[in-house]
Write a protein that holds these residues in place. Structure first.
Motif, PDB file in Angstrom:
ATOM      1  N   SER A 106       0.836  -1.204   0.000  1.00 38.60           N
ATOM      2  CA  SER A 106       0.000   0.000   0.000  1.00 38.60           C
ATOM      3  C   SER A 106       0.867   1.249   0.000  1.00 38.60           C
ATOM      4  CB  SER A 106      -0.900   0.011   1.239  1.00 38.60           C
ATOM      5  OG  SER A 106      -1.764  -1.098   1.244  1.00 38.60           O
ATOM      6  N   LEU A 122      -0.437  -5.349   1.296  1.00 36.32           N
ATOM      7  CA  LEU A 122       0.616  -5.263   2.309  1.00 36.32           C
ATOM      8  C   LEU A 122       0.642  -3.878   2.944  1.00 36.32           C
ATOM      9  CD1 LEU A 122       3.534  -7.193   0.563  1.00 36.32           C
ATOM     10  CD2 LEU A 122       1.852  -8.048   2.202  1.00 36.32           C
ATOM     11  N   PRO A 123       1.005  -3.791   4.244  1.00 42.59           N
ATOM     12  CA  PRO A 123       1.006  -2.495   4.942  1.00 42.59           C
ATOM     13  C   PRO A 123       1.974  -1.500   4.317  1.00 42.59           C
ATOM     14  CG  PRO A 123       1.174  -4.323   6.491  1.00 42.59           C
ATOM     15  CD  PRO A 123       1.366  -4.905   5.131  1.00 42.59           C
ATOM     16  N   THR A 126       6.246  -1.406   3.959  1.00 41.85           N
ATOM     17  CA  THR A 126       6.821  -2.752   4.014  1.00 41.85           C
ATOM     18  C   THR A 126       7.924  -2.881   2.970  1.00 41.85           C
ATOM     19  OG1 THR A 126       4.732  -3.735   4.753  1.00 41.85           O
ATOM     20  CG2 THR A 126       6.357  -5.226   3.779  1.00 41.85           C
ATOM     21  N   ASN A 148       2.108  -4.584  10.417  1.00 43.61           N
ATOM     22  CA  ASN A 148       1.219  -3.451  10.698  1.00 43.61           C
ATOM     23  C   ASN A 148      -0.053  -3.492   9.840  1.00 43.61           C
ATOM     24  OD1 ASN A 148       3.187  -2.496  12.489  1.00 43.61           O
ATOM     25  ND2 ASN A 148       4.191  -1.284  10.880  1.00 43.61           N
ATOM     26  N   TYR A 149      -0.788  -4.582   9.938  1.00 41.33           N
ATOM     27  CA  TYR A 149      -2.016  -4.708   9.154  1.00 41.33           C
ATOM     28  C   TYR A 149      -3.203  -4.956  10.079  1.00 41.33           C
ATOM     29  CZ  TYR A 149      -1.008  -9.696   9.881  1.00 41.33           C
ATOM     30  OH  TYR A 149      -0.709 -10.910  10.451  1.00 41.33           O
ATOM     31  N   GLN A 150      -4.398  -4.781   9.544  1.00 43.46           N
ATOM     32  CA  GLN A 150      -5.617  -5.053  10.298  1.00 43.46           C
ATOM     33  C   GLN A 150      -5.866  -6.562  10.373  1.00 43.46           C
ATOM     34  OE1 GLN A 150      -7.408  -2.545  11.818  1.00 43.46           O
ATOM     35  NE2 GLN A 150      -5.696  -1.286  11.081  1.00 43.46           N
ATOM     36  N   ASP A 153      -7.559  -8.519   7.637  1.00 40.73           N
ATOM     37  CA  ASP A 153      -6.862  -8.690   6.363  1.00 40.73           C
ATOM     38  C   ASP A 153      -5.854  -9.833   6.395  1.00 40.73           C
ATOM     39  OD1 ASP A 153      -8.183  -6.685   5.041  1.00 40.73           O
ATOM     40  OD2 ASP A 153      -6.637  -5.168   5.340  1.00 40.73           O
ATOM     41  N   GLU A 154      -5.692 -10.479   7.541  1.00 38.38           N
ATOM     42  CA  GLU A 154      -4.592 -11.434   7.693  1.00 38.38           C
ATOM     43  C   GLU A 154      -4.651 -12.586   6.676  1.00 38.38           C
ATOM     44  OE1 GLU A 154      -2.543 -12.315  11.491  1.00 38.38           O
ATOM     45  OE2 GLU A 154      -3.627 -14.218  11.351  1.00 38.38           O
ATOM     46  N   ILE A 157      -3.936 -11.488   3.150  1.00 37.98           N
ATOM     47  CA  ILE A 157      -2.515 -11.261   2.881  1.00 37.98           C
ATOM     48  C   ILE A 157      -1.829 -12.585   2.555  1.00 37.98           C
ATOM     49  CG2 ILE A 157      -0.318 -10.597   3.950  1.00 37.98           C
ATOM     50  CD1 ILE A 157      -1.892  -8.417   5.460  1.00 37.98           C
TER      51      ILE A 157
END
Length: 358
Positions: A106, A122-123, A126, A148-150, A153-154, A157
């Motif tokens: 992102s 991706l955060p 990264t 560092n993601y929500q 969203d895991e 990802i």
């Protein structure tokens, strides 16, 4: 709530109108209006003729641009929170796998290229330390910003990274690391990562809501249709087929016919009364299917819609050992595609999936 059947009828009407206007449904292209051009005027003694040397120079420039780019399938998140791919033209580098991950970040280089409704997975910030391929496994090493993601969203990802890297020849599985340390689980929500490596067999956009007993089922990956404005694209979904369906091709086709979940934003190109008339035949990488006439988009023309054909081919060539698909209707091969082209040859998987116009 609009039912899948209603959405299918709407999609069929749209498809028919596109056929009448001469548009190809398999290209994934959108109509674009050319921007206004600057107007200039030539004097009477000026010439518009391009010399042979100038023509060669233009051709050389065009060839250099093509050689400097590589078509890459990036798995992103669409407006409905599905992980879906878009094929994009990226710079040609020595490490196309590393570059593909860089374009999943992102606020990174992909931002200016993102289609409407899509976002990177991706955060921000990264860094991709490297992607090494060893014995069929791609080992991707991320920086600390990777965590560092929500939480929601895991899994997306994991799926996006796995499917993006396994598009490349020689990559069968993926291992994820952070600052050189192998991840056995994801850092936010604890999703367990297989020690043998992540593969496509672990699924994408997993649908289990309608499954009463998951232990008596097996996963099947099928491609349904999504729409964003005037753009149609294909989304892989992992459904569960009964273990009583021992033929893997039949199981996949039946899941396409059954369609996505009732409240899904996706649709299937198949009507519910489509049926296989016999067990599919697989020989030398080619699978042959014999449907009843409900598969036809036009009885008079013996036409099979491009959307249905594309979903079918993407679904079946996702399976190991299947390279092409031949279709019959009531035993006849006298069929045409939605473009009016004869379907005299088996259809292979497209090299550009969900590609925008370039």
């Amino acid at each position: 709530m609009i039912s899948n059947r209603t959405k299918l009828i709407i999609l069929s009407l749209l498809t028919f109108s596109l056929i009448l206007s001469g548009c190809s449904l398999t290209s994934g292209e959108k109509k674009k209006i050319d921007p206004p051009q600057d107007v200039s005027y030539l004097k009477e003694d000026e010439s518009t003729t391009i010399t042979e040397e100038e023509d060669k120079a233009l051709q050389a420039d065009n060839q250099s641009e093509k050689e400097a780019a590589v078509m890459t399938e990036l798995f992103l998140i669409d407006k409905n929170d599905f992980v879906a791919s878009k094929t994009m033209m990226l710079p040609n580098t020595e490490s196309v796998a590393k570059q593909a991950l860089q374009y999943l970040v992102s606020e990174g280089p992909v931002e200016s290229m993102l289609p409407n409704g899509f976002r990177a997975v991706l955060p921000p910030d990264t860094m991709i330390h490297g992607v090494n391929i060893e014995d069929g496994k791609a080992i991707a090493d991320f920086s600390s910003e990777f965590k560092n993601y929500q939480a929601e969203d895991e899994e997306k990802i994991v799926q996006a990274v796995t499917w993006t890297l396994t598009q490349f020849d020689g990559v069968d599985s993926v291992e994820m690391r952070m600052n050189g340390e192998t991840l056995t689980e994801m850092p936010v929500n604890g999703t367990v990562l297989a020690s043998t490596g992540l593969t496509r067999n672990q699924g994408i956009n997993i649908e289990t809501e309608a499954v009463a007993d998951i232990t008596n089922t097996h996963p099947v990956i099928v491609y349904f249709i999504a729409q964003n404005d005037d753009d149609y694209y294909y989304v892989p979904v992992t459904k569960r087929a009964s273990n009583t369906e021992t033929d893997r091709v039949t199981a996949a086709v039946n899941q396409l016919i059954a369609g996505p979940g009732y409240e899904s934003e996706l649709v299937s190109g198949f009507l519910p009364d489509v049926k296989l008339l016999e067990t599919p035949k697989l020989e030398n990488g080619q699978v042959t299917l014999n449907f009843n006439d409900a598969v036809l988009g036009s009885y008079e023309k013996k036409m099979i819609s491009n959307h249905l054909l594309q979903s079918l081919v993407l679904t079946l060539t996702e399976q190991q050992g299947i390279e092409s698909v031949a279709v019959k209707v009531d035993g006849s091969t006298e069929l045409v595609s939605g473009d009016g082209e004869p379907l005299t040859e088996p259809v292979t998987r497209p090299t550009k999936i969900n590609a925008d116009r370039f």
